[in-house]
Design an enzyme around this catalytic site. Sequence first.
Site, PDB file in Angstrom:
ATOM      1  N   ASN A  33       5.350  11.727  -1.748  1.00  0.00           N
ATOM      2  CA  ASN A  33       5.543  13.138  -1.434  1.00  0.00           C
ATOM      3  C   ASN A  33       6.018  13.939  -2.648  1.00  0.00           C
ATOM      4  O   ASN A  33       6.811  14.878  -2.524  1.00  0.00           O
ATOM      5  CB  ASN A  33       6.520  13.310  -0.258  1.00  0.00           C
ATOM      6  CG  ASN A  33       5.810  13.590   1.057  1.00  0.00           C
ATOM      7  OD1 ASN A  33       4.896  14.400   1.123  1.00  0.00           O
ATOM      8  ND2 ASN A  33       6.225  12.898   2.111  1.00  0.00           N
ATOM      9  N   ASP A  46       3.350   6.824  -0.145  1.00  0.00           N
ATOM     10  CA  ASP A  46       3.353   8.276  -0.232  1.00  0.00           C
ATOM     11  C   ASP A  46       4.716   8.705  -0.760  1.00  0.00           C
ATOM     12  O   ASP A  46       5.702   8.681  -0.031  1.00  0.00           O
ATOM     13  CB  ASP A  46       3.083   8.859   1.169  1.00  0.00           C
ATOM     14  CG  ASP A  46       3.150  10.374   1.200  1.00  0.00           C
ATOM     15  OD1 ASP A  46       3.343  11.001   0.144  1.00  0.00           O
ATOM     16  OD2 ASP A  46       3.017  10.943   2.297  1.00  0.00           O
ATOM     17  N   GLU A  93       3.413   6.604   7.525  1.00  0.00           N
ATOM     18  CA  GLU A  93       3.332   7.573   8.620  1.00  0.00           C
ATOM     19  C   GLU A  93       2.519   7.011   9.783  1.00  0.00           C
ATOM     20  O   GLU A  93       1.581   7.623  10.283  1.00  0.00           O
ATOM     21  CB  GLU A  93       2.763   8.912   8.135  1.00  0.00           C
ATOM     22  CG  GLU A  93       3.293  10.079   8.962  1.00  0.00           C
ATOM     23  CD  GLU A  93       2.941  11.447   8.403  1.00  0.00           C
ATOM     24  OE1 GLU A  93       3.260  12.429   9.091  1.00  0.00           O
ATOM     25  OE2 GLU A  93       2.352  11.545   7.307  1.00  0.00           O
ATOM     26  N   ASN A 104      -1.357   9.082   8.739  1.00  0.00           N
ATOM     27  CA  ASN A 104      -1.023  10.235   9.590  1.00  0.00           C
ATOM     28  C   ASN A 104      -1.235   9.889  11.065  1.00  0.00           C
ATOM     29  O   ASN A 104      -1.880  10.631  11.814  1.00  0.00           O
ATOM     30  CB  ASN A 104      -1.847  11.457   9.182  1.00  0.00           C
ATOM     31  CG  ASN A 104      -1.279  12.758   9.747  1.00  0.00           C
ATOM     32  OD1 ASN A 104      -0.190  12.793  10.291  1.00  0.00           O
ATOM     33  ND2 ASN A 104      -2.045  13.839   9.623  1.00  0.00           N
ATOM     34  N   HIS A 109      -4.640  12.250   3.951  1.00  0.00           N
ATOM     35  CA  HIS A 109      -4.540  11.465   2.718  1.00  0.00           C
ATOM     36  C   HIS A 109      -5.761  10.560   2.603  1.00  0.00           C
ATOM     37  O   HIS A 109      -6.429  10.265   3.604  1.00  0.00           O
ATOM     38  CB  HIS A 109      -3.307  10.552   2.737  1.00  0.00           C
ATOM     39  CG  HIS A 109      -2.003  11.254   2.689  1.00  0.00           C
ATOM     40  ND1 HIS A 109      -1.163  11.210   1.600  1.00  0.00           N
ATOM     41  CD2 HIS A 109      -1.354  12.012   3.618  1.00  0.00           C
ATOM     42  CE1 HIS A 109      -0.067  11.900   1.855  1.00  0.00           C
ATOM     43  NE2 HIS A 109      -0.153  12.394   3.071  1.00  0.00           N
TER      44      HIS A 109
END
Length: 263
Positions: A154, A152, A35, A9, A250
């Site tokens: 998602n 990830d 990310e 992130n 995360h």
Amino acid sequence: MRILSWNVNGIRAVEKKGFISWMEDEGADAVCLQETKARPEQLSAELKGIRSKTGEQYHAYWASAKKAGYSGVAIYSKIKPLDVRPLGVSEFDDEGRVLQADFEDFTLISAYFPNSQDGGKRLDYKLGFCSAIMDLCKKYRKKKRHFILSGDYNIAHTAIDLARPRENEGNAGYLPEERAWMDTFTGAGFIDSFRHFRPGETGHYSWWSYRLNARERNVGWRIDYHGIDPEFLPKVKSSIIRPDVHGSDHCPIEITLDLKAGL
């Protein structure tokens, strides 16, 4: 061989929270990031020059989005890959969604699957990405090339992969179409390595909302995966989630290989 994957992130944000010392202490053989939200020229010299505590230099590779401060993936590896490349599909490479690194025994893929967003606004884009990933995995398997699809996704695959399945029916990450793709992925023989070792267990999550103390209460989702081809399974010793590691919404996931197994 230990491989970690983590949606950070924002690589510059997590750097301020001790990422470099974490990397040094962990000493993993390879680390996939998602990310990252940065281009290489925006990174500090320290991020580009990380070494393990034993002094081994990490080779670092980046795939960034054209849009500033958005998406992006990376791979750090002690072993220099034979080749590194993006997915090769411009609509996904423009968002820095995939990086592939070839090693002698397998290909490591750092992937950041799109978020389908509220009301499924990007569901078609996400399903297109999922289809491209499926094609990639099938291509590797046809070539008898082992792979680890780390990242990830998602997607929470089944009801045991999130704390509040009933309340999240129809929400992004738990849409019927997304879960159906995971069914297709595993139905094609590809393996969710964590579930292989912990079938049916609840309470294991890799993402928590920042709201309402969700992480402290373990009200989370398992949306980060190490997916593998079934022929590679004999080389996999363990696949775990690392909720002890903070710094992002995360936590990292970890897979350990014994590349000599079965020889």
